[in-house]
Every structure is written in structure tokens, then in C-alpha cells.
Design a protein around this motif. Sequence first.
Motif, PDB file in Angstrom:
ATOM      1  N   THR A  86       3.828  20.125   0.724  1.00  0.00           N
ATOM      2  CA  THR A  86       4.722  19.254  -0.030  1.00  0.00           C
ATOM      3  C   THR A  86       4.240  17.835   0.201  1.00  0.00           C
ATOM      4  O   THR A  86       4.076  17.421   1.350  1.00  0.00           O
ATOM      5  CB  THR A  86       6.179  19.416   0.433  1.00  0.00           C
ATOM      6  N   GLU A  87       3.997  17.095  -0.870  1.00  0.00           N
ATOM      7  CA  GLU A  87       3.485  15.727  -0.750  1.00  0.00           C
ATOM      8  C   GLU A  87       4.528  14.716  -1.188  1.00  0.00           C
ATOM      9  O   GLU A  87       5.136  14.857  -2.244  1.00  0.00           O
ATOM     10  CB  GLU A  87       2.241  15.556  -1.614  1.00  0.00           C
ATOM     11  N   LEU A  88       4.694  13.692  -0.375  1.00  0.00           N
ATOM     12  CA  LEU A  88       5.550  12.560  -0.699  1.00  0.00           C
ATOM     13  C   LEU A  88       4.664  11.322  -0.713  1.00  0.00           C
ATOM     14  O   LEU A  88       3.908  11.090   0.239  1.00  0.00           O
ATOM     15  CB  LEU A  88       6.654  12.390   0.347  1.00  0.00           C
ATOM     16  N   THR A  89       4.740  10.562  -1.770  1.00  0.00           N
ATOM     17  CA  THR A  89       3.987   9.318  -1.829  1.00  0.00           C
ATOM     18  C   THR A  89       4.956   8.193  -2.153  1.00  0.00           C
ATOM     19  O   THR A  89       5.872   8.358  -2.961  1.00  0.00           O
ATOM     20  CB  THR A  89       2.881   9.360  -2.904  1.00  0.00           C
ATOM     21  N   MET A 126       0.841  -1.189   0.000  1.00  0.00           N
ATOM     22  CA  MET A 126       0.000   0.000   0.000  1.00  0.00           C
ATOM     23  C   MET A 126       0.881   1.245   0.000  1.00  0.00           C
ATOM     24  O   MET A 126       1.924   1.282   0.638  1.00  0.00           O
ATOM     25  CB  MET A 126      -0.906  -0.015   1.243  1.00  0.00           C
ATOM     26  N   THR A 127       0.463   2.263  -0.700  1.00  0.00           N
ATOM     27  CA  THR A 127       1.206   3.515  -0.790  1.00  0.00           C
ATOM     28  C   THR A 127       0.889   4.409   0.398  1.00  0.00           C
ATOM     29  O   THR A 127      -0.257   4.551   0.798  1.00  0.00           O
ATOM     30  CB  THR A 127       0.844   4.244  -2.097  1.00  0.00           C
ATOM     31  N   VAL A 128       1.931   5.011   0.948  1.00  0.00           N
ATOM     32  CA  VAL A 128       1.787   5.974   2.039  1.00  0.00           C
ATOM     33  C   VAL A 128       1.837   7.366   1.427  1.00  0.00           C
ATOM     34  O   VAL A 128       2.654   7.639   0.550  1.00  0.00           O
ATOM     35  CB  VAL A 128       2.934   5.817   3.066  1.00  0.00           C
ATOM     36  N   ARG A 129       0.955   8.230   1.870  1.00  0.00           N
ATOM     37  CA  ARG A 129       0.972   9.633   1.432  1.00  0.00           C
ATOM     38  C   ARG A 129       1.342  10.484   2.639  1.00  0.00           C
ATOM     39  O   ARG A 129       0.642  10.476   3.644  1.00  0.00           O
ATOM     40  CB  ARG A 129      -0.379  10.062   0.881  1.00  0.00           C
ATOM     41  N   VAL A 130       2.462  11.194   2.535  1.00  0.00           N
ATOM     42  CA  VAL A 130       2.918  12.096   3.595  1.00  0.00           C
ATOM     43  C   VAL A 130       2.773  13.514   3.070  1.00  0.00           C
ATOM     44  O   VAL A 130       3.358  13.868   2.049  1.00  0.00           O
ATOM     45  CB  VAL A 130       4.392  11.807   3.969  1.00  0.00           C
ATOM     46  N   MET A 131       1.962  14.293   3.757  1.00  0.00           N
ATOM     47  CA  MET A 131       1.703  15.674   3.360  1.00  0.00           C
ATOM     48  C   MET A 131       2.311  16.591   4.418  1.00  0.00           C
ATOM     49  O   MET A 131       1.885  16.564   5.573  1.00  0.00           O
ATOM     50  CB  MET A 131       0.196  15.894   3.231  1.00  0.00           C
ATOM     51  N   LEU A 132       3.319  17.339   4.024  1.00  0.00           N
ATOM     52  CA  LEU A 132       4.037  18.220   4.939  1.00  0.00           C
ATOM     53  C   LEU A 132       3.606  19.659   4.692  1.00  0.00           C
ATOM     54  O   LEU A 132       3.750  20.170   3.576  1.00  0.00           O
ATOM     55  CB  LEU A 132       5.543  18.063   4.742  1.00  0.00           C
ATOM     56  N   VAL A 133       3.068  20.289   5.720  1.00  0.00           N
ATOM     57  CA  VAL A 133       2.607  21.673   5.639  1.00  0.00           C
ATOM     58  C   VAL A 133       3.599  22.527   6.418  1.00  0.00           C
ATOM     59  O   VAL A 133       3.901  22.251   7.578  1.00  0.00           O
ATOM     60  CB  VAL A 133       1.196  21.828   6.250  1.00  0.00           C
ATOM     61  N   SER A 134       4.110  23.560   5.763  1.00  0.00           N
ATOM     62  CA  SER A 134       5.009  24.475   6.472  1.00  0.00           C
ATOM     63  C   SER A 134       4.173  25.450   7.298  1.00  0.00           C
ATOM     64  O   SER A 134       3.089  25.849   6.886  1.00  0.00           O
ATOM     65  CB  SER A 134       5.913  25.211   5.488  1.00  0.00           C
ATOM     66  N   PRO A 135       4.668  25.810   8.460  1.00  0.00           N
ATOM     67  CA  PRO A 135       3.886  26.678   9.340  1.00  0.00           C
ATOM     68  C   PRO A 135       3.794  28.106   8.824  1.00  0.00           C
ATOM     69  O   PRO A 135       4.554  28.529   7.950  1.00  0.00           O
ATOM     70  CB  PRO A 135       4.653  26.614  10.667  1.00  0.00           C
ATOM     71  N   ALA A 136       2.870  28.839   9.413  1.00  0.00           N
ATOM     72  CA  ALA A 136       2.678  30.249   9.072  1.00  0.00           C
ATOM     73  C   ALA A 136       3.845  31.071   9.617  1.00  0.00           C
ATOM     74  O   ALA A 136       4.698  30.572  10.351  1.00  0.00           O
ATOM     75  CB  ALA A 136       1.350  30.732   9.651  1.00  0.00           C
ATOM     76  N   THR A 137       3.860  32.338   9.277  1.00  0.00           N
ATOM     77  CA  THR A 137       4.967  33.221   9.656  1.00  0.00           C
ATOM     78  C   THR A 137       4.939  33.614  11.129  1.00  0.00           C
ATOM     79  O   THR A 137       3.898  33.582  11.784  1.00  0.00           O
ATOM     80  CB  THR A 137       4.952  34.506   8.809  1.00  0.00           C
ATOM     81  N   ASN A 138       6.125  33.995  11.580  1.00  0.00           N
ATOM     82  CA  ASN A 138       6.282  34.568  12.912  1.00  0.00           C
ATOM     83  C   ASN A 138       7.398  35.606  12.848  1.00  0.00           C
ATOM     84  O   ASN A 138       8.041  35.779  11.814  1.00  0.00           O
ATOM     85  CB  ASN A 138       6.548  33.487  13.964  1.00  0.00           C
ATOM     86  N   ALA A 139       7.630  36.294  13.955  1.00  0.00           N
ATOM     87  CA  ALA A 139       8.643  37.355  13.975  1.00  0.00           C
ATOM     88  C   ALA A 139      10.036  36.803  13.662  1.00  0.00           C
ATOM     89  O   ALA A 139      10.829  37.462  12.990  1.00  0.00           O
ATOM     90  CB  ALA A 139       8.640  38.059  15.329  1.00  0.00           C
ATOM     91  N   MET A 176       7.479  13.010  -5.307  1.00  0.00           N
ATOM     92  CA  MET A 176       7.213  14.273  -4.641  1.00  0.00           C
ATOM     93  C   MET A 176       6.381  15.203  -5.502  1.00  0.00           C
ATOM     94  O   MET A 176       6.549  15.277  -6.716  1.00  0.00           O
ATOM     95  CB  MET A 176       8.537  14.962  -4.309  1.00  0.00           C
ATOM     96  N   LYS A 177       5.498  15.909  -4.820  1.00  0.00           N
ATOM     97  CA  LYS A 177       4.741  17.014  -5.400  1.00  0.00           C
ATOM     98  C   LYS A 177       4.959  18.171  -4.425  1.00  0.00           C
ATOM     99  O   LYS A 177       4.614  18.052  -3.250  1.00  0.00           O
ATOM    100  CB  LYS A 177       3.263  16.630  -5.487  1.00  0.00           C
ATOM    101  N   CYS A 178       5.555  19.252  -4.870  1.00  0.00           N
ATOM    102  CA  CYS A 178       5.990  20.256  -3.892  1.00  0.00           C
ATOM    103  C   CYS A 178       5.379  21.633  -4.074  1.00  0.00           C
ATOM    104  O   CYS A 178       5.002  22.016  -5.174  1.00  0.00           O
ATOM    105  CB  CYS A 178       7.509  20.381  -3.912  1.00  0.00           C
ATOM    106  N   GLY A 179       5.323  22.327  -2.939  1.00  0.00           N
ATOM    107  CA  GLY A 179       5.078  23.748  -2.889  1.00  0.00           C
ATOM    108  C   GLY A 179       3.706  24.268  -3.219  1.00  0.00           C
ATOM    109  O   GLY A 179       3.572  25.422  -3.597  1.00  0.00           O
ATOM    110  N   ARG A 180       2.646  23.462  -3.067  1.00  0.00           N
ATOM    111  CA  ARG A 180       1.304  23.994  -3.330  1.00  0.00           C
ATOM    112  C   ARG A 180       0.918  24.946  -2.204  1.00  0.00           C
ATOM    113  O   ARG A 180       0.909  24.562  -1.042  1.00  0.00           O
ATOM    114  CB  ARG A 180       0.288  22.866  -3.418  1.00  0.00           C
ATOM    115  N   PRO A 181       0.611  26.212  -2.526  1.00  0.00           N
ATOM    116  CA  PRO A 181       0.200  27.140  -1.467  1.00  0.00           C
ATOM    117  C   PRO A 181      -1.175  26.775  -0.924  1.00  0.00           C
ATOM    118  O   PRO A 181      -2.038  26.282  -1.662  1.00  0.00           O
ATOM    119  CB  PRO A 181       0.179  28.501  -2.153  1.00  0.00           C
ATOM    120  N   LEU A 182      -1.355  27.017   0.360  1.00  0.00           N
ATOM    121  CA  LEU A 182      -2.658  26.806   1.002  1.00  0.00           C
ATOM    122  C   LEU A 182      -3.336  28.157   1.125  1.00  0.00           C
ATOM    123  O   LEU A 182      -2.687  29.191   1.190  1.00  0.00           O
ATOM    124  CB  LEU A 182      -2.480  26.202   2.382  1.00  0.00           C
ATOM    125  N   GLY A 183      -4.634  28.158   1.201  1.00  0.00           N
ATOM    126  CA  GLY A 183      -5.368  29.396   1.439  1.00  0.00           C
ATOM    127  C   GLY A 183      -6.167  29.816   0.223  1.00  0.00           C
ATOM    128  O   GLY A 183      -6.075  29.227  -0.841  1.00  0.00           O
TER     129      GLY A 183
END
Length: 192
Positions: free
Chosen positions: A170-173, A1-14, A181-188
Motif C-alpha cells: 500500500t503506497e501513500l504519497t 518535497m513529496t514523501v512516499r510511504v510504502m507499507l508492506v503487509s507481512p507474510a502468513t503465520n499460524a 493512496m495506491k493500495c493492495g498491489r500483491p508482491l511476488g
Amino acid sequence: MTVRVMLVSPATNAALREARFDGDATLDESGARRARAAAGTLPRADRPLSGPSARCRETAAELGLRAEPAEALGDWDLGRWRGRRLDEVSAGEPESVSAWLSDPSCAPHGGESLRSLCTRVGAWLESLSPDAGRVLAVVDPAVTRAAIVQALSLPPEAFWRLDVAPLTLTELTGRGGRWNMKCGRPLGPEAG
């Protein structure tokens, strides 16, 4: 079975705005607002996780996730440089910064080397069982970069050539050491 790992980078801070080695700074209001706006754009996940940093945990909460903190997904340990600005460290320790940027085994700050970071994150990726399903984790950019390096069997020096913008996916399957890899899709809302 394929594993899908979806990595979301956090929002900004100071710390991000100041080019500061994070030191576990919390989200700023702008970052929190953008994360809330992105909440409805996340893909479905069977297992939501977050890195243990305040920035990751707060982003996960603002995204509406009930994410389990995962120590293995902790940010890069930069030892005594934690909380300091890059320009300040570069001015005070130019040889150390040069060594850190050019030698993946070097850890002049007393923390974790780049090679160690990549190995740690790679071990987490490989520990995912084939039935893990869809894993979504809010992680610091260094963790995403290390995951890409390990998943694609890139040399550690490639880490420095990867940019991970705030609130991107960023998605790793894959499975068994073979990842795509599928990378850098913006959220929002602006992701369209």
C-alpha cells in the motif's frame, strides 16, 4: 518535497490462519517461502523499517531488507486478548467484542482503542520529514489500515471496512497532511 510511504503487509503465520489475535507469532514455512519469492519485487527504498513484531521482522528479513525496527509501527495492542482466537473471545465476552467493533474509543481488552491506534500511526506519518524520501515499512495489517484511515481523513469506523492481504503493498504519497493512496498491489511472482 513529496514523501512516499510504502507499507508492506507481512507474510502468513499460524495466528493468521487461526483468526488469532497475533500475540507475536513467527512466520510459518509457507509464509517465509512466499516472502523469499517476493524479495525481488519490492520497490526501491531510502529507509527500510519494520514493525517490531516477529512476523514483521521475519518478513523483512526474508524479503532481503535490512529494516530498522520502529516501535511507533507496532501492531495494535489488544491487551488480554493477545494470543487468543476471535471465536473464543466472542463466545466468552460477546458484549465486549460488540463494543470493541462498534465504538472506536472502546478498549475492553485493556489495550489500545481503535482511535488510539489510528492517532499513533497518524502521528508517525505526520512526523516524517519532507526529505524522508522513499520509506518502506513491513507492518502488521492493523497499522496499514490505521495509516489509510488517518491519511485519507476517514472516520475510524472505516478501519473495519479495509482488508489488507498478506504480502501486499500500500503506497501513500504526500506531505503536510495531504496524502494520496495506491493500495493492495500483491508482491511476488504472481504479481506479474
